[in-house]
Design an enzyme around this catalytic site. Structure first.
Site, PDB file in Angstrom:
ATOM      1  N   GLN A 222       0.828  -1.209   0.000  1.00 47.75           N
ATOM      2  CA  GLN A 222       0.000   0.000   0.000  1.00 47.75           C
ATOM      3  C   GLN A 222       0.866   1.265   0.000  1.00 47.75           C
ATOM      4  O   GLN A 222       0.337   2.365  -0.094  1.00 47.75           O
ATOM      5  CB  GLN A 222      -0.908   0.019   1.242  1.00 47.75           C
ATOM      6  N   ARG A 369      -8.401  -1.348   8.543  1.00 55.32           N
ATOM      7  CA  ARG A 369      -9.491  -0.402   8.224  1.00 55.32           C
ATOM      8  C   ARG A 369      -9.698   0.573   9.380  1.00 55.32           C
ATOM      9  O   ARG A 369     -10.801   0.734   9.902  1.00 55.32           O
ATOM     10  CB  ARG A 369     -10.779  -1.141   7.864  1.00 55.32           C
ATOM     11  N   CYS A 370      -8.606   1.249   9.715  1.00 56.77           N
ATOM     12  CA  CYS A 370      -8.588   2.058  10.926  1.00 56.77           C
ATOM     13  C   CYS A 370      -7.438   3.030  10.825  1.00 56.77           C
ATOM     14  O   CYS A 370      -6.319   2.638  10.520  1.00 56.77           O
ATOM     15  CB  CYS A 370      -8.371   1.115  12.108  1.00 56.77           C
ATOM     16  N   GLU A 739     -12.782   4.232   5.953  1.00 57.14           N
ATOM     17  CA  GLU A 739     -12.760   3.361   7.133  1.00 57.14           C
ATOM     18  C   GLU A 739     -13.901   3.631   8.100  1.00 57.14           C
ATOM     19  O   GLU A 739     -14.099   2.876   9.062  1.00 57.14           O
ATOM     20  CB  GLU A 739     -11.420   3.548   7.862  1.00 57.14           C
TER      21      GLU A 739
HETATM   22  N1  PCD Z   1     -14.325   9.458  -1.482  1.00 52.14           N
HETATM   23  C1  PCD Z   1     -15.276  10.279  -2.055  1.00 52.14           C
HETATM   24  N2  PCD Z   1     -15.678  11.395  -1.357  1.00 52.14           N
HETATM   25  C2  PCD Z   1     -15.160  11.655  -0.152  1.00 52.14           C
HETATM   26  C3  PCD Z   1     -14.203  10.818   0.423  1.00 52.14           C
HETATM   27  C4  PCD Z   1     -13.790   9.709  -0.286  1.00 52.14           C
HETATM   28  O1  PCD Z   1     -15.759  10.017  -3.155  1.00 52.14           O
HETATM   29  N3  PCD Z   1     -15.538  12.747   0.531  1.00 52.14           N
HETATM   30  C5  PCD Z   1     -13.872   8.243  -2.210  1.00 52.14           C
HETATM   31  C6  PCD Z   1     -12.419   8.392  -2.578  1.00 52.14           C
HETATM   32  O2  PCD Z   1     -12.150   9.068  -3.650  1.00 52.14           O
HETATM   33  C7  PCD Z   1     -11.940   6.937  -2.610  1.00 52.14           C
HETATM   34  C8  PCD Z   1     -12.805   6.302  -1.538  1.00 52.14           C
HETATM   35  O3  PCD Z   1     -13.953   7.119  -1.396  1.00 52.14           O
HETATM   36  O4  PCD Z   1     -12.219   6.384  -3.843  1.00 52.14           O
HETATM   37  C9  PCD Z   1     -12.020   6.165  -0.191  1.00 52.14           C
HETATM   38  O5  PCD Z   1     -11.422   7.413   0.069  1.00 52.14           O
HETATM   39  P1  PCD Z   1     -10.574   7.774   1.375  1.00 52.14           P
HETATM   40  O6  PCD Z   1     -11.453   7.819   2.559  1.00 52.14           O
HETATM   41  O7  PCD Z   1      -9.763   8.940   1.066  1.00 52.14           O
HETATM   42  O8  PCD Z   1      -9.646   6.503   1.620  1.00 52.14           O
HETATM   43  P2  PCD Z   1      -8.378   6.030   0.730  1.00 52.14           P
HETATM   44  O9  PCD Z   1      -7.151   6.555   1.317  1.00 52.14           O
HETATM   45  O10 PCD Z   1      -8.661   6.208  -0.674  1.00 52.14           O
HETATM   46  O11 PCD Z   1      -8.477   4.480   0.969  1.00 52.14           O
HETATM   47  C10 PCD Z   1      -7.952   3.902   2.137  1.00 52.14           C
HETATM   48  C11 PCD Z   1      -9.085   3.187   2.875  1.00 52.14           C
HETATM   49  C12 PCD Z   1      -8.487   2.297   3.939  1.00 52.14           C
HETATM   50  S1  PCD Z   1      -7.371   2.933   4.957  1.00 52.14           S
HETATM   51  C13 PCD Z   1      -8.916   1.034   4.085  1.00 52.14           C
HETATM   52  S2  PCD Z   1      -8.292   0.091   5.310  1.00 52.14           S
HETATM   53  C14 PCD Z   1      -9.951   0.401   3.198  1.00 52.14           C
HETATM   54  C15 PCD Z   1     -10.782   1.514   2.538  1.00 52.14           C
HETATM   55  O12 PCD Z   1      -9.861   2.428   1.947  1.00 52.14           O
HETATM   56  N4  PCD Z   1      -9.320  -0.444   2.227  1.00 52.14           N
HETATM   57  C16 PCD Z   1     -10.045  -0.805   1.114  1.00 52.14           C
HETATM   58  N5  PCD Z   1     -11.641   0.963   1.515  1.00 52.14           N
HETATM   59  C17 PCD Z   1     -11.225  -0.102   0.764  1.00 52.14           C
HETATM   60  N6  PCD Z   1     -11.948  -0.463  -0.296  1.00 52.14           N
HETATM   61  C18 PCD Z   1     -11.544  -1.502  -1.049  1.00 52.14           C
HETATM   62  N7  PCD Z   1     -12.312  -1.883  -2.098  1.00 52.14           N
HETATM   63  N8  PCD Z   1     -10.405  -2.181  -0.765  1.00 52.14           N
HETATM   64  C19 PCD Z   1      -9.643  -1.850   0.285  1.00 52.14           C
HETATM   65  O13 PCD Z   1      -8.517  -2.498   0.520  1.00 52.14           O
HETATM   66 MO1  PCD Z   1      -6.320   1.142   6.134  1.00 52.14          MO
HETATM   67  O14 PCD Z   1      -5.315   2.162   7.140  1.00 52.14           O
HETATM   68  O15 PCD Z   1      -5.268   0.533   4.996  1.00 52.14           O
HETATM   69  O16 PCD Z   1      -6.393  -0.077   7.488  1.00 52.14           O
END
Ligand code: PCD
Length: 785
Positions: A222, A369-370, A739
């Site tokens: 990432q 996802r935080c 997130e």
């Molecule tokens: N948006 C819109 N409007 C607003 C805001 C936002 O439209 N106001 C959209 C954009 O452009 C993109 C989306 O929505 O397309 C998202 O954004 P953002 O809030 O800025 O965020 P980014 O930086 O782009 O991304 C990151 C995130 C994270 S951190 C996670 S875990 C998860 C979520 O993203 N991962 C994933 N989601 C998702 N989906 C999918 N399909 N796959 C994945 O892997 Mo960490 O820190 O890494 O734990």
């Protein structure tokens, strides 16, 4: 309604347009290119031998038998890597981690040796023929015990299992407020260890070219640029001779920020053998050895007046980091952004203490996802507020409305030091209450209770903090957290735009194009967005912590505006007018008052190369490295209704209303998709998912047969709505959203279950709330049928 009817065709579609995702044609027809799709001539395959023990001395590794198997090319052990200075490498948090062990193993599933063979199956067979002699050591499994003075040590290079001790807030003031309070509620919560169940396991393909000395690495990362810098510093290969390509990624969710041993060993092997080397984890290898999330043991307390006014918050946490401190936090924040834990409430005094422990488990603490521990913070405050409401016999919605930071107090400085950019929490909650019919549901609940039926209503009014920088406060291994966008307009008006971020499914190819389309009036189909190639894209910190829109999205807007400035000058030249008199609207430049005599942005693009004004350099492009002045603070109000089956303990989520506020929206369908996916993950957290270990550090299960994630069958129907409170500092008023739903929803589910059972004397049930846990409670309370 069919998608066809709701989604307009492409064209000049800037902010707020529900256009279809440009990338989906590729994904939906199976034409994406993932790391495992990279096939190079003469490519060899790498497979790891992994440890069956959580903690053991390695006495001997016998590789002879495996080496003699036809097709085996090489076997690499820690001893060999040590000679190359690569047995240990730095983590993103300034710790060290083993690539391959030389002395002992520190978690079950750890990589011990790498077999490289002509094909994957030969490599797997040979890995089975490697005999490792172990001397088992006492494993450290419980992080609380790990911190006791007589605990065995996890790490050979440390003299304690303490990772860090970190605090925030004013302890004296908080203690004082607690003494003066009418009521104090307290509760222990365990936020369980989770696996980041993305679709594509981690892997890499390394290709070293001995002639040019260039190393190309396709990897599931990432954050390709940062990884390139770290790779260069560790290996001493010049940074311009390392090219990292993150091709399509099948979900990242924070799990692909960590630097895995496979990346390093495949690169080392390719350099050594002079041929491409591929390593792809199997699903169960991934589950047993990749970085985990959460694993916070929380003790939370809330102090309040009799009338429900919250006065103070005090939290103590022990966090389990496994064997290496490999979180991907900004370096000044050992416990991530946990200090957002005062949430949506105006709380005078707060104090938080987090102690991190090493244990014999894979590295943990990644931000699944935080945005760096926001999820644990939201869960803690939202559970505590609900407990307080119930203890005071107040309605949990009313208690929240009473304590929200009022809209006129923004920008608001929290007791733990954050300056919230904007918010209107009451508006979101009221909208959710209205949509779900809150007061009618409360009445229904009362009626049902009389009949012995069990129904609960749970609320979560969460606040996030996403979009790191600002760069003076946020850095990763010293590299400032900005992000970038480069836009080039070709003579025919077609655009290529490149970014420092890297989408893993979020839809950047569409939304970044919409940002550019919004400002320059160029149709989205004329804009190609590229990310994830360090040779071509401008340097950036990557995509995680919902930072792409707040940083690279902002950079796109700024670059587009720079281009517009130049384009105006060119238009003035073409229209033989003064720049001040030029009006720009929907892709057309004209002289004020004469809209019919115009030049299009495409005319201007051509002129930039064929007929620029005298003394102006040719070309039409711009690059921006955007340093955000503050984080963005998205928020929302979620309300969940559950019915509980007294015979089985099964919790049925009857309704779930989610009102989200991420400021101005770029693409409403993408945002809704983000929220639905996030809610489903939050549902999995609340009701299904947990990685557990026995007292010897053996993982329970370690496959999707035991680690349950929600499918379409279990997933409830989500009812979505929005409020819009723009960020005052983002160039487009947008906040992150990716997130929000995973961060905000677990507390709503748990609050609903506890709300259903409170009258029976139930104050808390730890996640995941499996049916048997509920059934046990019902049985104890004598209400199970
Ligand atoms: N948006 C819109 N409007 C607003 C805001 C936002 O439209 N106001 C959209 C954009 O452009 C993109 C989306 O929505 O397309 C998202 O954004 P953002 O809030 O800025 O965020 P980014 O930086 O782009 O991304 C990151 C995130 C994270 S951190 C996670 S875990 C998860 C979520 O993203 N991962 C994933 N989601 C998702 N989906 C999918 N399909 N796959 C994945 O892997 Mo960490 O820190 O890494 O734990």
């Amino acid at each position: 309604m069919a998608m066809e009817e709701t989604l307009p065709p492409m064209g000049v579609h800037g902010m707020g347009h529900k256009i279809r995702r440009k990338e989906d044609m590729r994904f939906l027809t199976g034409k994406g290119t993932y790391v495992d799709d990279i096939k190079l001539p003469n490519m060899a395959y790498l497979v790891f031998v992994r440890s069956p023990y959580a903690h053991a001395k390695i006495k001997k590794i016998n590789i002879e038998k495996a080496k003699s198997i036809p097709g085996v090319i090489d076997i690499i052990t820690g001893e060999e890597l040590e000679k190359a200075g690569l047995a240990w490498i730095p983590t993103l948090m300034g710790d060290k981690m083993m690539v391959l062990p030389t002395d002992k193993v520190v978690f079950q599933g750890q990589e011990i040796a790498a077999v490289i063979a002509e094909d994957k199956y030969v490599a797997m067979d040979a890995a089975n023929q490697i005999e490792v002699e172990y001397e088992p050591l006492e494993p450290v499994v419980d992080p609380k015990k790990a911190l006791e003075p007589n605990s065995p040590l996890v790490r050979p290079d440390k003299n304690s299992n303490l990772v860090f001790r970190w605090e925030a807030g004013n302890k004296e003031l908080t203690d004082k407020v607690f003494k003066e309070a009418d009521i104090v509620v307290s509760q222990d919560f365990y936020y369980q260890r989770l696996h980041v169940a993305y679709m594509e396991p981690v892997g890499s393909v390394a290709q070293y070219d001995p002639v040019s000395g260039k190393l190309t690495l396709w990897m599931t990362t990432q954050a390709p640029h940062v990884v390139r810098t770290v790779f260069s510093l560790v290996t001493k290969i010049p940074e311009n001779k390392i090219r990292i390509i993150s091709p399509d990624i099948g979900g990242g969710f924070g799990g692909k920020v960590y630097v895995y041993p496979g990346y390093v060993v495949s690169a080392y092997a390719s350099i050594k053998l002079g041929r491409p080397v591929k390593w792809i984890n199997t699903r169960s290898e991934d589950m047993k050895s990749t970085a985990f999330a959460r694993d916070f043991h929380i003790h939370g307390e809330l102090a309040a007046k009799k009338d429900g006014t919250i006065l103070g918050l005090r939290i103590k946490v022990i966090s389990d980091h496994g064997a290496f401190y490999g979180d991907a936090n900004p370096s000044k924040f050992p416990a991530g952004l946990f200090s957002i834990c005062t949430g949506a409430y105006d709380i005078k005094a707060a104090y938080v203490e987090v102690t991190g422990a090493y244990t014999n488990k894979p590295a943990g603490g990644i931000a699944y996802r935080c945005s760096f521990r926001v999820t644990e913070a939201v869960y803690t405050i939202e559970r505590l507020v609900d407990i307080l409401a119930h203890e005071l016999n107040m309605d949990p919605a009313e208690l929240r409305l009473k304590n929200f930071i009022p809209p006129e107090r923004f920008p608001y400085k929290s007791a733990l030091g954050w300056t919230y950019d904007s918010g209107n929490y009451a508006a979101a909650l009221k909208k959710a209450m209205e949509k779900i019919g809150y007061y009618e549901l409360r009445k229904e609940q009362e009626e049902k209770r009389k009949k012995g039926e069990i129904m609960g209503i749970g609320i979560s009014t969460f606040v996030e903090i996403v979009g790191a920088g600002p760069a003076d406060l946020f850095d990763i291994v010293g590299i400032k957290m900005f992000d970038s966008a480069e836009i080039r307009i070709h003579p025919t008006g077609k655009v290529i735009a490149r970014f420092g971020t890297r989408a893993q499914g979020q839809g950047h190819e569409t939304t970044y194009a919409q940002i550019i389309s919004e400002i320059l009036g160029i149709p989205v189909e004329d804009i190609i967005v590229e990310e994830g190639d360090t040779d071509t894209c401008p340097y950036g910190l990557g995509t995680y912590a919902s930072r792409s829109t707040p940083t690279a999205g902002a950079a796109a807007a700024v670059s587009a505006r720079k281009i517009l400035d130049k384009a105006k000058k060119i238009a003035a030249h073409l229209l033989e007018a003064r720049e001040e008199d030029i009006v720009f609207e929907k892709g057309k430049f004209y002289v004020k008052g004469y809209p019919d005599k115009y030049k299009t942005i495409q005319d201007v693009a051509l002129a930039a190369y064929t007929n620029p004004p005298p003394n102006m350099e040719a070309g039409l492009e711009a690059v921006t490295y955007y340093n955000p002045p503050n984080m963005t603070f998205p928020f929302g109000a979620y309300i969940c209704v559950v019915d509980i089956d007294k015979g089985t303990g099964q919790v049925k989520v009857r309704r779930f209303v989610a009102v989200d506020d991420c400021g101005n929206i770029i693409n409403p369908v993408i945002v809704d998709g983000q929220i639905m996916g996030g809610l489903t993950m939050g549902f999995g957290t609340a009701f299904m998912e947990e990685i557990k270990y026995d007292e010897n550090g053996n993982i329970y299960g370690g496959s999707f047969a035991e680690y349950l994630i929600p499918t379409a069958v279990e997933t409830p129907k989500w009812e979505l709505d929005k409020t819009v409170t723009p960020s005052p500092h983002h160039p487009l008023g947008a906040k992150g959203v990716g997130e929000s739903a995973t961060v905000g929803s677990p507390a709503a589910f748990v609050n609903a279950v506890v709300d259903a059972l409170w009258h029976l004397g139930v104050k808390h049930i730890d996640m995941p709330i499996w049916p048997w846990k509920v059934w046990k409670v019902l049985k104890e309370k004598g209400v199970a049928s």
